[in-house]
Design a protein around this motif. Structure first.
Motif, PDB file in Angstrom:
ATOM      1  N   LYS A  77       0.816  -1.219   0.000  1.00  0.00           N
ATOM      2  CA  LYS A  77       0.000   0.000   0.000  1.00  0.00           C
ATOM      3  C   LYS A  77       0.849   1.268   0.000  1.00  0.00           C
ATOM      4  N   LEU A  78       2.116   1.158  -0.369  1.00  0.00           N
ATOM      5  CA  LEU A  78       2.987   2.338  -0.382  1.00  0.00           C
ATOM      6  C   LEU A  78       2.420   3.431  -1.289  1.00  0.00           C
ATOM      7  N   PRO A  79       2.673   4.700  -0.953  1.00  0.00           N
ATOM      8  CA  PRO A  79       2.154   5.791  -1.787  1.00  0.00           C
ATOM      9  C   PRO A  79       2.784   5.811  -3.180  1.00  0.00           C
ATOM     10  N   MET A  80       2.035   6.349  -4.126  1.00  0.00           N
ATOM     11  CA  MET A  80       2.466   6.563  -5.509  1.00  0.00           C
ATOM     12  C   MET A  80       2.809   5.252  -6.231  1.00  0.00           C
ATOM     13  N   THR A  81       2.196   4.158  -5.845  1.00  0.00           N
ATOM     14  CA  THR A  81       2.453   2.899  -6.532  1.00  0.00           C
ATOM     15  C   THR A  81       2.136   3.027  -8.022  1.00  0.00           C
ATOM     16  N   GLY A  82       3.122   2.679  -8.839  1.00  0.00           N
ATOM     17  CA  GLY A  82       2.957   2.730 -10.289  1.00  0.00           C
ATOM     18  C   GLY A  82       3.149   4.094 -10.905  1.00  0.00           C
ATOM     19  N   GLU A  83       3.396   5.128 -10.085  1.00  0.00           N
ATOM     20  CA  GLU A  83       3.597   6.486 -10.604  1.00  0.00           C
ATOM     21  C   GLU A  83       5.090   6.816 -10.631  1.00  0.00           C
ATOM     22  N   ARG A  84       5.504   7.593 -11.612  1.00  0.00           N
ATOM     23  CA  ARG A  84       6.912   7.958 -11.733  1.00  0.00           C
ATOM     24  C   ARG A  84       7.272   9.064 -10.746  1.00  0.00           C
ATOM     25  N   LEU A  85       8.476   8.953 -10.174  1.00  0.00           N
ATOM     26  CA  LEU A  85       8.946   9.932  -9.211  1.00  0.00           C
ATOM     27  C   LEU A  85      10.434  10.166  -9.413  1.00  0.00           C
ATOM     28  N   SER A  86      10.787  11.425  -9.651  1.00  0.00           N
ATOM     29  CA  SER A  86      12.210  11.791  -9.726  1.00  0.00           C
ATOM     30  C   SER A  86      12.692  12.182  -8.338  1.00  0.00           C
ATOM     31  N   LEU A  87      13.674  11.464  -7.835  1.00  0.00           N
ATOM     32  CA  LEU A  87      14.224  11.772  -6.522  1.00  0.00           C
ATOM     33  C   LEU A  87      15.009  13.078  -6.530  1.00  0.00           C
ATOM     34  N   PRO A 131       6.537   4.194  -5.699  1.00  0.00           N
ATOM     35  CA  PRO A 131       6.771   4.904  -6.967  1.00  0.00           C
ATOM     36  C   PRO A 131       7.814   4.225  -7.844  1.00  0.00           C
ATOM     37  N   LEU A 132       7.729   4.538  -9.129  1.00  0.00           N
ATOM     38  CA  LEU A 132       8.741   4.118 -10.099  1.00  0.00           C
ATOM     39  C   LEU A 132       9.803   5.214 -10.091  1.00  0.00           C
ATOM     40  N   MET A 133      10.925   4.954  -9.427  1.00  0.00           N
ATOM     41  CA  MET A 133      11.891   6.000  -9.096  1.00  0.00           C
ATOM     42  C   MET A 133      13.026   6.119 -10.104  1.00  0.00           C
ATOM     43  N   LYS A 134      13.454   7.372 -10.264  1.00  0.00           N
ATOM     44  CA  LYS A 134      14.670   7.698 -11.001  1.00  0.00           C
ATOM     45  C   LYS A 134      15.413   8.750 -10.189  1.00  0.00           C
TER      46      LYS A 134
END
Length: 281
Positions: free
Chosen positions: A127-137, A226-229
């Motif tokens: 249930k982590l936030p932003m599952t499946g959404e892209r996120l730039s660190l 999130p899908l992290m970069k």
């Protein structure tokens, strides 16, 4: 005996000859190190042959670069030491980050990916936030609050990562004080512990996660968060090589750009991962 300027000139000439990469090489044969345990990028089939995106792509790139390539499987943690010792000339699937830039050079990226968590579907971590959404660190105003929330969920948990990866670096950097980090030789070994309940989650390449979840026997797994970069993550995937091998770099930079322009990287990455991983130049 040479003295003065003559001696200095002779010494400089000798050093130039001895320095790695100082003189041009006629590259006709290249040894390529590949892990062979990181599908869909690379794996060993039932006959012990290398297969995967990396293998299809390197065969195309070697033709474009007009060199004969010998593919050699080996443990991931030994890849960089092996290339610097001369066992390999290139390493496949090496994500670019600043720490690695200190010890090896890189081609331009041949794929652009993300990293995310893998856990059991019934785990609170799913249930982590932003599952499946892209996120730039690198967008700290947006990323830092998300990572703080994730850190709270992960507190006291055990997270599995492949050793000597940028994923290991990220978990240690962001959550290392509040989680137990367990390292593995490859992703498959980690997933066995995850399914057996010996760890709470894994953190890995999103491309690997997409492929792993589609395999029979992994129906209880899910990607989470999130899908992290960005930051220390090495999501821009390239080939690594010894410092100073400029001729080799030029050959494969040109080959990669040509393969991207021709649509080969798109075709092969969609074949193996269902995702278009073509990098931007």
């Amino acid at each position: 005996m040479k003295t003065g300027k003559l001696w200095a000139a002779a010494l400089a000439a000798t050093l130039t000859i001895m320095l790695p990469g100082a003189e041009a090489k006629d590259w006709t044969r290249v040894k390529v190190g590949i892990e062979g345990a990181f599908p869909p990028w690379n794996a060993l089939d039932s006959k012990g042959n290398l297969t995967g995106l990396d293998i299809d792509l390197i065969n195309d790139l070697c033709q474009r670069a007009k060199v004969e390539c010998e593919l050699i499987a080996g443990e991931w943690s030994a890849m960089i030491p092996s290339v610097n010792a001369g066992k390999f000339d290139l390493i496949m699937t090496l994500g670019i980050n600043e720490k690695r830039k200190e010890v090896v050079d890189f081609t331009v990226p041949y794929a652009s990916g993300v990293a995310t968590f893998i856990t059991l579907k019934d785990s609170p971590i799913s249930k982590l936030p932003m599952t499946g959404e892209r996120l730039s660190l690198n967008d700290k105003d947006k990323a830092d609050p998300v990572m703080k929330t994730i850190g709270g969920v992960l507190s006291g948990k055990t997270i599995g990562v492949v050793q000597s990866t940028s994923q290991e670096q990220l978990i240690n950097a962001y959550f290392g004080k509040n989680v137990t980090v367990r390292t593995y030789k490859n992703s498959g070994e980690r997933d066995l512990d995850l399914k057996a309940g010996r760890i709470d989650a894994g953190f890995d390449s999103g491309v690997y996660g997409t492929t792993a979840l589609a395999k029979p026997g992994n129906e209880d797994l899910a990607m989470a968060g999130p899908l992290m970069k960005g930051a220390m993550l090495a999501t821009e995937v390239a080939m690594g090589m010894r410092k100073g091998e400029t001729d080799l770099k030029e050959k494969f930079d040109a080959a990669i750009k040509s393969a991207a322009a021709d649509g080969v990287i798109k075709k092969l990455s969609e074949k193996w991962s269902k995702l278009d991983l073509t990098p931007s130049f």
